[in-house]
Scaffold this active site. Structure first.
Site, PDB file in Angstrom:
ATOM      1  N   HIS A   1       0.918  -1.063   0.119  1.00  0.00           N
ATOM      2  CA  HIS A   1      -0.139   0.167   0.161  1.00  0.00           C
ATOM      3  C   HIS A   1       1.009   1.192  -0.134  1.00  0.00           C
ATOM      4  O   HIS A   1       1.211   1.706   0.941  1.00  0.00           O
ATOM      5  CB  HIS A   1      -0.833   0.025   1.257  1.00  0.00           C
ATOM      6  CG  HIS A   1      -1.928   1.165   1.243  1.00  0.00           C
ATOM      7  ND1 HIS A   1      -3.143   0.843   1.892  1.00  0.00           N
ATOM      8  CD2 HIS A   1      -1.925   2.357   0.841  1.00  0.00           C
ATOM      9  CE1 HIS A   1      -3.961   1.968   1.874  1.00  0.00           C
ATOM     10  NE2 HIS A   1      -2.910   3.002   1.185  1.00  0.00           N
TER      11      HIS A   1
ATOM     12  N   GLU B   1     -11.223   3.391   6.115  1.00  0.00           N
ATOM     13  CA  GLU B   1     -10.072   4.267   6.337  1.00  0.00           C
ATOM     14  C   GLU B   1     -10.741   5.276   7.050  1.00  0.00           C
ATOM     15  O   GLU B   1     -10.742   5.409   8.266  1.00  0.00           O
ATOM     16  CB  GLU B   1      -9.320   4.872   5.341  1.00  0.00           C
ATOM     17  CG  GLU B   1      -8.165   5.854   5.807  1.00  0.00           C
ATOM     18  CD  GLU B   1      -7.377   6.448   4.742  1.00  0.00           C
ATOM     19  OE1 GLU B   1      -8.068   6.504   3.478  1.00  0.00           O
ATOM     20  OE2 GLU B   1      -6.394   6.902   4.771  1.00  0.00           O
TER      21      GLU B   1
HETATM   22  N1  ADE Z   1      -4.519   8.792  -1.951  1.00  0.00           N
HETATM   23  C1  ADE Z   1      -3.245   8.867  -1.283  1.00  0.00           C
HETATM   24  N2  ADE Z   1      -3.473   8.577  -0.108  1.00  0.00           N
HETATM   25  C2  ADE Z   1      -4.508   8.094   0.317  1.00  0.00           C
HETATM   26  C3  ADE Z   1      -5.173   7.852   1.456  1.00  0.00           C
HETATM   27  N3  ADE Z   1      -4.394   7.345   2.628  1.00  0.00           N
HETATM   28  N4  ADE Z   1      -6.713   7.495   1.339  1.00  0.00           N
HETATM   29  C4  ADE Z   1      -7.105   7.721   0.134  1.00  0.00           C
HETATM   30  N5  ADE Z   1      -6.582   8.116  -1.201  1.00  0.00           N
HETATM   31  C5  ADE Z   1      -5.275   8.347  -0.879  1.00  0.00           C
HETATM   32 ZN    ZN Z   2      -3.793   4.826   0.801  1.00  0.00          ZN
END
Ligand code: ADE
Ligand code: ZN
Length: 334
Positions: free
Chosen positions: A16, A199
């Site tokens: 990631h 997230e």
């Molecule tokens: N693009 C870059 N970092 C990100 C993240 N943590 N969450 C969503 N989109 C992203």
């Molecule tokens: Zn990300």
């Protein structure tokens, strides 16, 4: 050997990582100058001082502004090569990296410029540092599905150059179901599927990523822990979660690393991995993420081994390649 040194020595995969998020201010400054692009900062220190964000959207605004200096194939090459050079020091041996083509094509940069610059650097990274790699094309979820389809059409001549598609950018208000058709098309084309979910968004978005997009991996997934039925499902599926501890801290997904859910995920039988997300913005590459959680969560040697193994078993390497890494890690366990 103390545990942080052990974590450093373990071979690891990063699953990631947004290439645009590895753009260090010094390189951003140098490329802006080379391309004669105006940026509202006097120095690299000035750029760094502007990184005052505490949620995903405020971060993304700065991240897209920084990426806007990338114009030529060489710029994408330099960005990618610098990341690979840095993570070789952390003993990262395989990477599966995201790139956001829409961020660049929207500004008039050709899709091929982005692809060729990145791919040349990935190939040199294999030669120079022995790091294997795969590329994941990420759709920006704040844009429409129609826009994602246009990008997928542009990508068609290059389908062999990447392993899968992903979904990133502003999560809230942009559920995975918004991209059901384009993900189905990518699946038809034989690509792997991943999506950021949980997230900032609710557990329902993780369910949608599983049931509607039919993803092979969940990026982040932190908020899955709010829903015991979802945890049960993720355990049953052996679903890999690409967790990003320092990112979570910087974007206030957690207030303190001591409260980070990583250890709980391991205890519940989930399959987390440790990743850096956007290391130039969040204060650390994979090595620093491992060191920070080893200390904050008092991780054991066995847990570090599990995390390193998860990173390879959750990758899109072949079964033979995975087995080779898993047995190398087992050799280090004794
Ligand atoms: N693009 C870059 N970092 C990100 C993240 N943590 N969450 C969503 N989109 C992203
Ligand atoms: Zn990300």
């Amino acid at each position: 050997m103390d545990l942080k040194t052990f974590a450093q020595a373990l071979p690891k995969a990063e699953l990631h990582l947004h290439l645009e998020g590895s753009f260090e201010p010094e390189l951003m400054f140098a490329i802006a100058k080379r391309n004669k692009v105006e940026i509202p900062y006097a120095s690299a220190e000035d750029v760094r001082a502007a990184y005052r964000f505490s949620n995903l959207q405020d971060f993304l605004d700065i991240y897209y502004a920084g990426a806007s200096v990338l114009l030529a194939e060489q710029d994408f090459y330099d960005l990618t090569y610098a990341y690979l050079k840095r993570i070789a020091a952390d003993n990262v041996r395989h990477v599966e990296v995201f790139f956001d083509p829409q961020t660049h094509t929207e500004r008039g940069v050709a899709f091929s410029t982005v692809m060729i610059g990145i791919t040349k650097a990935l190939s040199d990274g294999q030669k120079d540092f022995g790091i294997s790699s795969k590329l994941i094309l990420s759709f920006l979820r704040h844009l429409s599905e129609e826009d994602a389809f246009k990008t997928f059409e542009q990508a068609e001549p290059y389908l062999d150059w990447f392993v899968g598609v992903g979904l990133d950018s502003s999560e809230k208000g942009h559920p995975p179901s918004k991209f059901a058709r384009v993900f189905a098309a990518a699946r038809e084309a034989g690509l792997k599927l991943v999506a950021h979910a949980g997230e900032e968004g609710p557990p329902a978005y993780v369910w949608e990523a599983l049931d509607i997009l039919k993803v092979d991996r969940i990026d982040h997934g932190n908020r899955s822990l709010e829903d015991p039925k979802l945890v049960e499902r993720l355990v049953k599926d052996g679903m890999t979660l690409t967790v990003c501890p320092l990112s979570n801290l910087k974007l206030c997904v957690v207030n303190d690393l001591k409260q980070h859910p990583l250890k709980k995920m391991l205890d519940l039988g989930l399959k987390p991995t440790i990743n850096s997300d956007d290391p130039a913005f969040f204060g650390g590459y994979v090595g620093e993420n491992f060191a920070a959680v080893t200390e904050a969560l008092n991780l054991s040697k066995a847990e570090l081994i599990t995390l390193a193994k998860n990173s390879f078993s959750g990758s899109f390497l072949s079964e033979a390649e995975k087995q080779s890494w898993l047995s190398r890690i087992d050799d280090m366990a004794v």
